[in-house]
Scaffold this motif. Structure first.
Motif, short mmCIF file in Angstrom:
data_model
loop_
_atom_site.label_atom_id
_atom_site.label_comp_id
_atom_site.label_asym_id
_atom_site.label_seq_id
_atom_site.Cartn_x
_atom_site.Cartn_y
_atom_site.Cartn_z
N CYS B 120 -3.03 -34.13 50.25
CA CYS B 120 -3.17 -32.73 49.81
C CYS B 120 -2.27 -32.48 48.61
O CYS B 120 -2.70 -31.90 47.60
N ALA B 121 -1.05 -32.98 48.71
CA ALA B 121 -0.11 -32.76 47.62
C ALA B 121 -0.63 -33.40 46.35
O ALA B 121 -0.52 -32.83 45.25
N SER B 163 7.27 -27.98 55.10
CA SER B 163 7.29 -29.31 54.47
C SER B 163 6.09 -29.47 53.54
O SER B 163 6.21 -30.06 52.45
N LEU B 164 4.95 -28.92 53.93
CA LEU B 164 3.76 -29.03 53.08
C LEU B 164 3.98 -28.30 51.76
O LEU B 164 3.69 -28.82 50.68
N CYS B 165 4.54 -27.11 51.85
CA CYS B 165 4.82 -26.36 50.64
C CYS B 165 5.75 -27.12 49.74
O CYS B 165 5.57 -27.16 48.51
N ALA B 166 6.71 -27.73 50.36
CA ALA B 166 7.70 -28.46 49.58
C ALA B 166 7.03 -29.61 48.86
O ALA B 166 7.22 -29.80 47.64
N CYS B 168 3.98 -30.01 48.05
CA CYS B 168 3.00 -29.57 47.05
C CYS B 168 3.65 -28.73 45.95
O CYS B 168 2.97 -28.28 45.03
N GLU B 169 4.91 -28.50 46.09
CA GLU B 169 5.66 -27.64 45.16
C GLU B 169 5.01 -26.26 45.07
O GLU B 169 4.69 -25.75 44.01
N LEU B 170 4.75 -25.75 46.23
CA LEU B 170 4.07 -24.44 46.27
C LEU B 170 4.98 -23.39 46.87
O LEU B 170 5.81 -23.69 47.74
N ASN B 171 4.81 -22.21 46.42
CA ASN B 171 5.45 -21.07 47.06
C ASN B 171 4.81 -20.90 48.43
O ASN B 171 3.61 -21.13 48.62
N SER B 172 5.61 -20.51 49.42
CA SER B 172 5.04 -20.42 50.78
C SER B 172 3.97 -19.33 50.85
O SER B 172 3.11 -19.35 51.73
#
Lengths: 139, 1116
Positions: B120-121, B163-166, B168-172
């Protein structure tokens, strides 16, 4: 100064038609006839309200690119139409009103003439002259 | 074919599309994955108005986004080549998403969590790379199969989300979960609104970027950019759905645009862009519910650009643009009206469509002027690549040129030639007609029938100009009726002239003739010369020659018209039936019946008036009327015999009168017949003929019919004042038979009343099959009245037919009579009906009826009195005692009646006691109110509790000179009693003073028992008498006892006799059926109380025989 004057009977048939330039009569007739739509509509809507103190002057019916058309209806449903050039800024509402009033009194005179049969087209010469004077503003 | 330059005036689709925030959707495999497909459909389909204003776009993995241009830090040396870039709107509408949504199938508890998280990332990373430099917001939506727990409870989920947000470098806030289950629609709507919010932020940032450029621009060299940036901001605000601010920026853009100096080279571009911005402005103002502002903006816009013609050679382009502006504004207006904006009669979309049509006509005209000489498309194609120009509204042969550079004249003229060539191919008429069509339907909606008609005429004119004469003719003829009814003759003439030309060019004979007949009439204001020409043409058609066309027509059109005419005139003779009923032709007709009613044997007369107003004489060959009856229609023509030659030729304004007579059909009696049509024929049936049908009710000038009498009318026939009478009734013929009925009312009850009848044939012919019938007018009296044809008294059944001769010669008379007898006092209404046939060529059945009223009265009234032997009225009968029955007849008839005889038939138990009964009233004449009385003696032989029927009283009577009638009356008496005793006194008729007389009382016992009575004689002052004063008497059964007294009258006069008193002895209880009161009433009714006593005669008069002692001696 008006360019065209028309008197329309209560059955919407023309009783008198006069143009300053006789060549344009056909076009003016179409214009005047179309403006009767607005007259009819105004009569229909105002009649429902106060019909006793009705204002005879209907105001401007159409404002075309080249001409402005004004209307006036007597209590017996005789319609007077005046067509004015759009570029003519000298004529204001008041002048138009007074033209209509003069026209109305001329019409009243012609109806009083025992040789005129109401409902016929008006073909009196003096009437013609008087109307032309009203149109050109010489009276 | 080359791309059409007309696109210059058309609006590009990206301009007209409603701007929606673009959301890119990635990671959905809609082809292979059913879950993905359903998610995609939920998002993209069924986008109703309540959903967020976003547009979803599927983005594949390998999608390439438009490359971002390098940022310019300074605009100092930048000179823009145009105003609006062609690709910009499209790019922001459909290519650069504001938000990218990456869908990914991943449950929190997935066994391969880490691997999938990394995949996904990587997807996020790859998209981020593709969007390098753009501010597009990236969001991730996890498609999950399990339903989420309430927030905060699922520790695993929140850990893994972080962890997924991290990774993917995404804002939560950019991570979403979409459980694929029952409520997909609800989740979708919520997600959508989240995306919409992101999109708004994105567009907000974009706007900021654009605005940031503003500081670098200067008004001298960057006028184009000022417009462009304002436009961009407006558009982005629209994408953000902030139409207020969008409107503001568009207004700035428009105003900036107006500041640019217009020269030949940029005229097209500025006009085009101005059209775009104006479109946006008007549309937004309608959306903001500012219709007045929209209209005034549009008017100002048109006023500003109307005079900016641009190239003289390309004037049509300008008109095309103007026409487009109007029609587009009409569209926007119409759309707003459909969304609920109220429009009025003087301000509605139709007005703009009409203007659009008028500019389209101007376009066509200038095209005809300018492009007539262009015959070839120039080579090389100067319009090449016109669809791939960088900017809107630039000429393809000099794209991006700045106005400063002088244009290459050769290239210019080639380009102009190419555009002119393409313009020549344009189907102008179709455009114009389509615009008129739109305008007409709008004018109809806004109740402008007359304006609508005018537009229809203009449409017809356009059809005419495009040589579609058939359609033009149809439209024109449809409009005629309205102008005719409102009597705008000048306009009518104008239309007729055009229509005639169309009819001529399509070789439509019937239309041509009808229109011609109308145009040569008095209402037409065509000049005489033309009228004469048209008149000639009608005559030519009758001679099967091709009419002459209008000289104003071009030779090629005339040529093809002649080719069309030829076959039509060469074939069989022309027989046309034309209905002129609704038009104001040169022939006016009126028809009337002369009476409201016609008798069946009268000739029906129809007057037909024909007036001809054509300038030249018209000749007809037949005049006829069609008569409609309920069963059939028939035509009657004016007799040719009566027509002198030339009487069917009409000069101008000549009125002629024709009379048509015919005999009505006897089947039409009591029906209405009507004049259905008046028919005139021109030409001859052998050659070619025109049947002209007129409607007899066609009156146009009906407004002030009565005032027409004041019109000066030098003609003998006052055509205007003839009132049509188109219906009449056929009534039965009036019989000229004379009937006299002679009778003397009232009829008397029970008599045969004679009615004499005289028939006198006053008809002009002899009659035959005469039948005379008599009936009663009212059914209720039928059973009460009898009729007879003879005096025999045998009644006949109704209706009775009188026995009269069945035929009568002229003036012959006959008489008959009949009788009636009424059994009740009623009024009889008697109808006499004579039906007969006139004996002549055409036999006519005639009927004559006569009604008389015969009242009935009683002839007399009979009352009956019953008298005792003392001539006193009784109210009780006694067995064996004689009773006098006295009927009296009181005449009630107004005229005397003669009693022929009377008879009393006693019925048992009554019987007559007279031996020889004579009718005393026989042959008596009784006048009104006179009474005749007679007396019969009878006796009742049986007791009766009820009233005894005495018998039938029969009166045979007649009127003087009348027939004898017998009336019968049953006479009822009184109850009858029986008593055992009969009492009778025998006394002389009178006595003489001092002369003795003998009276005897007879007592008779009717019973079988002994009757014992006590008799006493009271004393009297008037008499001395000799006899028992008081004694007991026993009367044996059925035997008589006589008691005699000798009286000696003392005074004269009607003297009371001594009273005999009978009593039942008190001690004998054996007297049966006799009571004291009965005894008393017996005495009262049987014994006279008085006796006439004469005074004594002076001298010794002879004793009357009756009183001779001899007689006295006889008394037992």
């Amino acid at each position: 100064m008006a360019v065209c004057v028309a008197i329309i009977g209560k059955d919407n048939s023309p009783k008198y038609f006069c143009c300053l330039n006789p060549d344009e009569e056909l076009g003016f007739q179409y214009k005047v006839l179309s403006s009767l739509d607005v007259v009819e509509e105004k009569l229909n809507t105002t009649n429902k309200g106060t019909n006793d103190l009705r204002e005879l002057y209907l105001g401007m019916l159409y404002s075309l690119e080249t001409h402005k058309i004004y209307g006036y209806v007597t209590n017996t449903k005789i319609k007077f139409i005046i067509v004015v050039d759009s570029t003519n800024m000298a004529l204001r509402d008041n002048e138009i009103r007074s033209m209509f009033r003069k026209l109305h009194s001329e019409y009243a005179d012609i109806v009083c003439n025992p040789f005129y049969i109401p409902g016929d087209a008006i073909c009196s010469k003096s009437f013609d002259v008087n109307v032309k004077n009203i149109m050109t503003g010489t009276v | 074919m080359q791309s059409s330059p007309q696109n210059n005036s058309d609006l590009p689709p990206e301009l007209c599309a409603k701007p929606l925030a673009l959301v890119g959707v990635s990671g959905l495999d809609t082809l292979n994955n059913a879950v993905h497909k359903s998610i995609w459909e939920t998002f993209s389909n069924n986008r109703r108005a309540d959903r967020s204003p976003v547009l979803f776009k599927l983005i594949g993995n390998a999608h390439e986004f438009p490359v971002i241009k390098p940022k310019r830090t300074s605009y100092d040396w930048y000179i823009p080549k145009g105003i609006l870039k062609r690709n910009w709107m499209n790019k922001h509408l459909y290519e650069i998403p504001a938000v990218i949504v990456i869908f990914y199938d991943l449950d929190w508890n997935d066994s391969l969590w880490n691997e999938k998280m990394i995949e996904c990332a990587s997807r996020v990373q790859s998209l981020r790379a593709a969007l390098e430099g753009r501010n597009t917001r990236i969001t991730v939506v996890l498609i999950q199969n399990t339903l989420p727990l309430p927030p905060g409870e699922d520790v695993l989920a929140s850990d893994r989300a972080i962890s997924l947000c991290a990774s993917c470098e995404l804002n939560s806030t950019s991570l979403f979960v979409l459980p694929h289950g029952d409520h997909l629609q609800g989740y979708a709507v919520r997600l959508e609104s989240a995306f919409y919010e992101f999109a708004q932020n994105y567009y907000h940032n974009e706007i900021k970027n654009v605005r940031a450029h503003k500081e670098h621009l200067n008004k001298n060299s960057h006028q184009y950019l000022l417009v462009r940036h304002q436009y961009k901001m407006g558009f982005l605000y629209e994408l953000k759905q902030d139409i207020h601010t969008a409107h503001k920026h568009y207004t700035h853009a428009y105003n900036n645009l107006l500041e640019i100096r217009i020269v030949d080279t940029n005229a097209l571009e500025i006009r085009t862009v101005a059209g775009f911005i104006n479109y946006k402005l008007c549309k937004l103002m309608f959306a903001l519910n500012l219709p007045r502002d929209a209209i005034s903006q549009f008017k100002a816009h048109i006023d500003r650009f109307k005079s900016r013609m641009g190239f003289q050679e390309l004037t049509f382009e300008h008109y095309a643009w103007l026409s487009k502006q109007f029609s587009v504004f009409g569209d926007i207006f119409d759309e707003a009206v459909k969304l609920g904006l109220p429009a009025v009669q003087t301000q509605h979309p139709g007005i703009y469509y009409q203007q659009a049509a008028q500019y389209a006509i101007l376009r066509k005209k200038s095209c005809q002027e300018l492009c007539g000489n262009v015959i070839a498309f120039p080579h090389p194609d100067p319009l090449e690549g016109s669809n791939y120009l960088e900017f809107y509204g630039q000429r393809p042969w000099r794209p991006g040129k700045l106005s400063a550079e002088p244009p290459d004249p050769q290239l210019e003229s080639n380009g102009i030639q190419a555009i002119q060539f393409l313009e020549k191919q344009h189907p102008h008429s179709n455009t114009i007609v389509a615009l008129y069509g739109l305008a007409i339907s709008q004018y109809k909606t806004y109740r402008c029938p007359r304006t609508r008609r005018h537009l229809v005429l203009q449409m017809a004119e356009e059809y005419y100009n495009s040589h579609d004469f058939g359609k033009a003719l149809t439209l024109l003829t449809h409009m005629l009726a309205d102008f005719r009814s409102e009597q705008w003759w000048l306009l009518l003439t104008d239309i007729l002239e055009k229509a005639i030309r169309c009819a001529y060019l399509t070789a439509s004979i019937s239309d041509y003739v009808i229109l011609s007949l109308e145009v040569i009439g008095k209402n037409s204001q065509l000049n005489l010369e033309h009228k004469k020409k048209i008149h000639d043409n009608i005559q030519r058609i009758l001679k099967k020659q091709i009419p002459f066309g209008d000289q104003r027509l071009t030779p090629d059109v005339l040529q093809s018209a002649v080719i069309q005419w030829q076959p039509k005139l060469q074939i069989e003779p022309i027989h046309l039936t034309l209905d002129l009923g609704k038009i104001t032709s040169c022939i006016e007709t009126k028809a009337r019946f002369m009476q409201n009613k016609y008798e069946a044997d009268q000739n029906v007369t129809v007057e037909v008036y024909i007036k001809c107003t054509s300038p030249l004489p018209l000749v007809f060959t037949k005049v006829a009327v069609t008569i409609n009856t309920p069963t059939y229609n028939s035509e009657y023509a004016v007799d040719n015999v009566n027509l002198s030659s030339g009487s069917l030729e009409f000069n101008t304004d000549e009125v002629k009168r024709f009379v048509i007579e015919f005999m009505p059909d006897s089947n039409d009696v009591n029906n209405e017949i009507q004049i259905g049509a008046i028919t005139l024929m021109m030409g001859t049936p052998e050659d070619s003929s025109l049947d002209l049908k007129f409607n007899p009710l066609n009156i146009l000038n009906s407004t002030c019919q009565e005032l027409l009498h004041f019109k000066y009318c030098p003609d003998k026939l006052d055509f205007d004042n003839i009132l049509p009478l188109t219906a009449t009734t056929i009534i039965p013929r009036h019989s000229k038979l004379e009937i006299g009925l002679e009778y003397a009312i009232p009829a008397l009850l029970g008599e045969w009343f004679e009615i004499k009848m005289f028939i006198n044939n006053e008809e002009p012919h002899s009659i035959k099959d005469m039948k005379v019938e008599v009936t009663l007018g009212k059914d209720e009296t039928i059973s009460l009245t009898e009729f007879s044809t003879n005096s025999s008294g045998i009644p006949d059944k109704l209706p009775i037919a009188l026995n009269l001769p069945s035929s009568l010669q002229k003036h012959e008379k006959c008489t008959g009579n009949f009788y009636l007898r009424a059994h009740k006092v009623v009024e009889n209404i008697i109808e006499v009906k004579i039906s007969y046939t006139l004996d002549r060529d055409k036999p006519v059945i005639s009927i004559k009826t006569e009604t008389i009223i015969v009242p009935v009265v009683k002839p007399f009234e009979i009352t009956t009195k019953f008298l005792s032997s003392l001539m006193e009225e009784v109210s009780q009968f006694y067995v064996g005692e004689e009773v006098g029955v006295m009927p009296s007849i009181r005449c009630l008839s107004p005229w005397p009646i003669v009693i022929e005889s009377t008879a009393m038939e006693f019925s048992s138990p009554f019987k007559s006691t007279e031996n020889n009964v004579v009718s005393h009233l026989a042959n008596t004449k009784l006048a009104n109110k006179e009474v005749g009385v007679e007396l019969f003696l009878g006796v009742c032989e049986k007791t009766s509790e009820s009233n005894v029927t005495v018998g039938q009283y029969m009166v045979k009577w007649r009127r003087e000179n009348g027939l004898g009638t017998t009336s019968q009356l049953t006479i009822l008496g009184y109850p009858c009693e029986w008593i055992p005793l009969e009492l009778k006194m025998i006394a002389p008729a009178h006595g003489l003073v001092r002369t003795p007389l003998l009276i005897s009382y007879h007592l008779y016992n009717r019973s079988q028992q002994l009757l014992q009575l006590e008799i006493a004689m009271e004393a009297s002052e008037a008499f001395m008498y000799a006899g028992y004063k008081q004694f007991n008497v026993s009367v044996l059964p059925e035997s008589e006892k006589t008691i005699q007294y000798n009286l000696y009258p003392l005074i004269a006069g009607s003297v009371a006799l001594p009273k005999l008193i009978l009593t039942i002895p008190e001690n004998t209880g054996e007297v049966p059926d006799l009571r004291q009161d009965q005894l008393k009433s017996l005495v009262d009714r049987s014994l006279p109380t008085h006796l006439y006593v004469m005074p004594q005669v002076k001298g010794s008069p002879p004793t009357p025989d009756a009183f001779k002692p001899r007689k006295l001696a006889k008394i037992k």
